[in-house]
Design an enzyme around this catalytic site. Sequence first.
Site, PDB file in Angstrom:
ATOM      1  N   PRO A   1       0.763  -1.030   0.425  1.00  0.00           N
ATOM      2  CA  PRO A   1      -0.078  -0.231   0.009  1.00  0.00           C
ATOM      3  C   PRO A   1       0.834   0.994  -0.311  1.00  0.00           C
ATOM      4  O   PRO A   1       1.736   1.442   0.607  1.00  0.00           O
ATOM      5  CB  PRO A   1      -0.806  -0.835   1.361  1.00  0.00           C
ATOM      6  N   LYS A   2       0.483   2.342  -0.592  1.00  0.00           N
ATOM      7  CA  LYS A   2       0.552   3.558  -0.321  1.00  0.00           C
ATOM      8  C   LYS A   2       0.032   4.271   0.282  1.00  0.00           C
ATOM      9  O   LYS A   2      -0.791   4.947   0.323  1.00  0.00           O
ATOM     10  CB  LYS A   2       0.754   4.510  -2.287  1.00  0.00           C
ATOM     11  N   TRP A   3       1.191   4.920   1.796  1.00  0.00           N
ATOM     12  CA  TRP A   3       0.679   4.846   2.869  1.00  0.00           C
ATOM     13  C   TRP A   3       0.343   7.156   2.670  1.00  0.00           C
ATOM     14  O   TRP A   3       1.157   7.535   2.095  1.00  0.00           O
ATOM     15  CB  TRP A   3       1.305   5.040   3.670  1.00  0.00           C
TER      16      TRP A   3
ATOM     17  N   GLU B   1      -3.283   5.535  -0.969  1.00  0.00           N
ATOM     18  CA  GLU B   1      -3.365   6.513  -2.124  1.00  0.00           C
ATOM     19  C   GLU B   1      -3.107   5.640  -3.340  1.00  0.00           C
ATOM     20  O   GLU B   1      -2.934   6.150  -4.348  1.00  0.00           O
ATOM     21  CB  GLU B   1      -2.312   7.732  -2.259  1.00  0.00           C
ATOM     22  N   GLY B   2      -2.680   4.799  -3.418  1.00  0.00           N
ATOM     23  CA  GLY B   2      -2.317   3.296  -4.246  1.00  0.00           C
ATOM     24  C   GLY B   2      -1.272   2.762  -3.480  1.00  0.00           C
ATOM     25  O   GLY B   2      -1.604   1.849  -2.822  1.00  0.00           O
TER      26      GLY B   2
END
Length: 334
Positions: free
Chosen positions: A38-40, A185-186
């Site tokens: 995950p993009k935190w 975010e992605g």
Amino acid sequence: MSEDVPSSLRPPVSLALAKGGESVPAEGALPGGCMYEPKWDGFRLAIVAGADGVSLWSRQGRDLSRYFPELLEAAATQVPPGCVLDGEAVIWTGDRLDFDALQRRLVTSKGTLPAAAQEHPASFAAFDLLAVAGHDIRSTPLSERRKLLEQLAADWEPPLNLSPVTRDRAEALRWFEELHHAGLEGLVVKGAAQPYQGAVRQWIKVKRREVVDVVCGAVIGPINRPQYVVAGLPVDGRLRIVGRSVPLSAKASRELALYIRSPDGEHPWPAVITETMLNRFSKDKGPVALTLVEPIVVEISADTAWTGNSFRHAVRYLRPRPELATEDVQLPSR
């Protein structure tokens, strides 16, 4: 005698970076196969546990130790000396990441920090291990570093957490579609065989983007050849500037020019603003001249980093929507 961090990793620590990608790579796209994370939506943070204590460092090389006392205390008790961790500091408000609360930490006075940490506690999501037991392991492949990180994190308790990872692209795509509701975010995609290279864009970040209607109340550049769209949205009953687009292509500039014109009467925005009104993270404080136009609805593509009153990153202009009324435009849902 307790272990110390290797001299090659004395802070500030040079952290690995990611370059933008348009789609989630196939499982075999990177060396050793892809590892999806995950993009935190938080602050990149290195935890450096030395023989003389623990410190927290930003990607820009700033010592953030005093701003996150709860993370400092947790790392001091749960991370053995001689370790360097890479990860993200985040704050949750309910079931959603709260970047604004995280930013407020950096302007909180020393006297009120304990109360702020108690009211909005920070967490740390660790996704890489750069040193362990005093040894620099950055040349070790990511898959091996991850195993060591998982062993280190086996007995952790919050606020220290292990960031999830998967090699299954289908699972990663489910994360991509579902986790944005929590403010993620992605995805960040890394090669399992890759060593850790500080200051190198060796990873791929893929941000989730959404199509949003905004009000174009101004452009930057001539009205017949606009270079950027200046986006507005209704905030607290007024049309406020919430960001700007990336540079327009020649085709998009010509198209938009057909639909914009000088304002008919008084305009809600000034003709000159500061750079920080368009991007609050910009170090440039100089003035920016706007070409004011009669407000028109345009469609943009934006990532999920909406703060409640602005876009944190530049948006992408898609097309004009002259058939829509500006008064019907609403704020993005969070």
